[in-house]
Design a protein around this motif. Structure first.
Motif, PDB file in Angstrom:
ATOM      1  N   SER A  49       0.799  -1.285   0.118  1.00 20.58           N
ATOM      2  CA  SER A  49      -0.103   0.124   0.009  1.00 20.58           C
ATOM      3  C   SER A  49       0.996   1.366   0.003  1.00 20.58           C
ATOM      4  O   SER A  49       0.469   2.271  -0.535  1.00 20.58           O
ATOM      5  CB  SER A  49      -1.007  -0.109   1.247  1.00 20.58           C
ATOM      6  N   GLU A  52       1.884   1.848  -3.626  1.00 17.13           N
ATOM      7  CA  GLU A  52       0.737   2.433  -4.394  1.00 17.13           C
ATOM      8  C   GLU A  52       0.517   3.921  -4.260  1.00 17.13           C
ATOM      9  O   GLU A  52       0.319   4.598  -4.827  1.00 17.13           O
ATOM     10  CB  GLU A  52      -0.412   1.504  -4.187  1.00 17.13           C
ATOM     11  N   GLU A  53       0.714   3.981  -2.924  1.00 18.14           N
ATOM     12  CA  GLU A  53       0.447   5.604  -2.500  1.00 18.14           C
ATOM     13  C   GLU A  53       1.495   6.454  -3.019  1.00 18.14           C
ATOM     14  O   GLU A  53       1.177   7.556  -3.631  1.00 18.14           O
ATOM     15  CB  GLU A  53       0.506   5.583  -0.931  1.00 18.14           C
ATOM     16  N   LYS A  56       0.991   6.687  -6.750  1.00 21.70           N
ATOM     17  CA  LYS A  56      -0.148   7.809  -7.004  1.00 21.70           C
ATOM     18  C   LYS A  56       0.273   9.012  -6.888  1.00 21.70           C
ATOM     19  O   LYS A  56      -0.070   9.844  -7.836  1.00 21.70           O
ATOM     20  CB  LYS A  56      -1.407   7.196  -6.077  1.00 21.70           C
ATOM     21  N   CYS A  57       0.890   9.296  -5.772  1.00 20.24           N
ATOM     22  CA  CYS A  57       1.455  10.741  -5.731  1.00 20.24           C
ATOM     23  C   CYS A  57       2.273  11.177  -6.730  1.00 20.24           C
ATOM     24  O   CYS A  57       2.123  12.344  -7.206  1.00 20.24           O
ATOM     25  CB  CYS A  57       1.922  10.817  -4.315  1.00 20.24           C
ATOM     26  N   LEU A  59       2.384  10.077  -9.574  1.00 19.73           N
ATOM     27  CA  LEU A  59       1.638  10.312 -11.235  1.00 19.73           C
ATOM     28  C   LEU A  59       0.665  11.567 -11.030  1.00 19.73           C
ATOM     29  O   LEU A  59       1.001  12.410 -12.094  1.00 19.73           O
ATOM     30  CB  LEU A  59       0.766   9.091 -11.362  1.00 19.73           C
ATOM     31  N   VAL A  60       0.252  12.113  -9.877  1.00 21.80           N
ATOM     32  CA  VAL A  60      -0.491  13.266  -9.694  1.00 21.80           C
ATOM     33  C   VAL A  60       0.512  14.325 -10.122  1.00 21.80           C
ATOM     34  O   VAL A  60       0.188  15.237 -10.963  1.00 21.80           O
ATOM     35  CB  VAL A  60      -1.247  13.395  -8.386  1.00 21.80           C
ATOM     36  N   GLU A  83      -2.469   4.401 -13.247  1.00 21.72           N
ATOM     37  CA  GLU A  83      -3.456   5.337 -12.396  1.00 21.72           C
ATOM     38  C   GLU A  83      -4.649   4.857 -12.665  1.00 21.72           C
ATOM     39  O   GLU A  83      -5.345   4.921 -11.639  1.00 21.72           O
ATOM     40  CB  GLU A  83      -3.448   6.687 -13.472  1.00 21.72           C
ATOM     41  N   LEU A  86      -4.960   2.025  -9.737  1.00 21.67           N
ATOM     42  CA  LEU A  86      -4.709   2.661  -8.523  1.00 21.67           C
ATOM     43  C   LEU A  86      -5.973   3.243  -8.169  1.00 21.67           C
ATOM     44  O   LEU A  86      -6.286   3.214  -6.786  1.00 21.67           O
ATOM     45  CB  LEU A  86      -3.605   3.590  -8.576  1.00 21.67           C
ATOM     46  N   ASN A  87      -6.814   3.943  -9.068  1.00 21.65           N
ATOM     47  CA  ASN A  87      -7.939   4.614  -8.738  1.00 21.65           C
ATOM     48  C   ASN A  87      -9.171   3.586  -8.242  1.00 21.65           C
ATOM     49  O   ASN A  87     -10.003   4.094  -7.611  1.00 21.65           O
ATOM     50  CB  ASN A  87      -8.243   5.791  -9.868  1.00 21.65           C
ATOM     51  N   LYS A  89      -8.631   0.795  -6.733  1.00 23.31           N
ATOM     52  CA  LYS A  89      -8.391   0.400  -5.544  1.00 23.31           C
ATOM     53  C   LYS A  89      -9.032   1.285  -4.433  1.00 23.31           C
ATOM     54  O   LYS A  89      -9.580   0.864  -3.416  1.00 23.31           O
ATOM     55  CB  LYS A  89      -7.118   0.159  -5.393  1.00 23.31           C
ATOM     56  N   VAL A  90      -8.987   2.257  -4.634  1.00 25.24           N
ATOM     57  CA  VAL A  90      -9.486   3.621  -3.882  1.00 25.24           C
ATOM     58  C   VAL A  90     -11.195   3.265  -3.921  1.00 25.24           C
ATOM     59  O   VAL A  90     -11.670   3.553  -2.618  1.00 25.24           O
ATOM     60  CB  VAL A  90      -9.276   4.845  -3.945  1.00 25.24           C
TER      61      VAL A  90
END
Length: 91
Positions: A49, A52-53, A56-57, A59-60, A83, A86-87, A89-90
């Protein structure tokens, strides 16, 4: 777990993003990138996790740079695929 269609492309894309966003390169993502096989066929990557976090950060923030807009389409597509995963999964 992340499913990568073109690991070579994804690996290059993340390498570029980490080079541009040197403040994000905390070792965790670098270790993850180094574990990605250099192949052109589908792979599934075990992730934590935290990875993945961080991903994600990364990529943003990378999408906000000029470098991202100059990136080859196949590199952008590789990042977009991750992306999306990952989205999901949220949600």
């Amino acid at each position: 777990m992340l499913y990568v269609k073109d690991p070579l492309c994804f690996k290059a894309s993340i390498d570029i993003s980490l080079e541009v966003l040197s403040e994000i390169d905390d070792g965790l993502l670098r270790e993850f990138v180094d574990s990605i096989p250099s192949s052109v066929s589908w792979v599934s990557l075990e992730t934590t996790s935290e990875v993945e976090e961080s991903l994600k950060c990364c990529l943003v923030k990378f999408k906000e740079t000029k470098t991202y807009h100059w990136l080859r389409e196949d590199f952008k597509n590789a990042l977009y695929d991750i992306e999306i995963q990952l989205n999901k999964k949220v949600s």
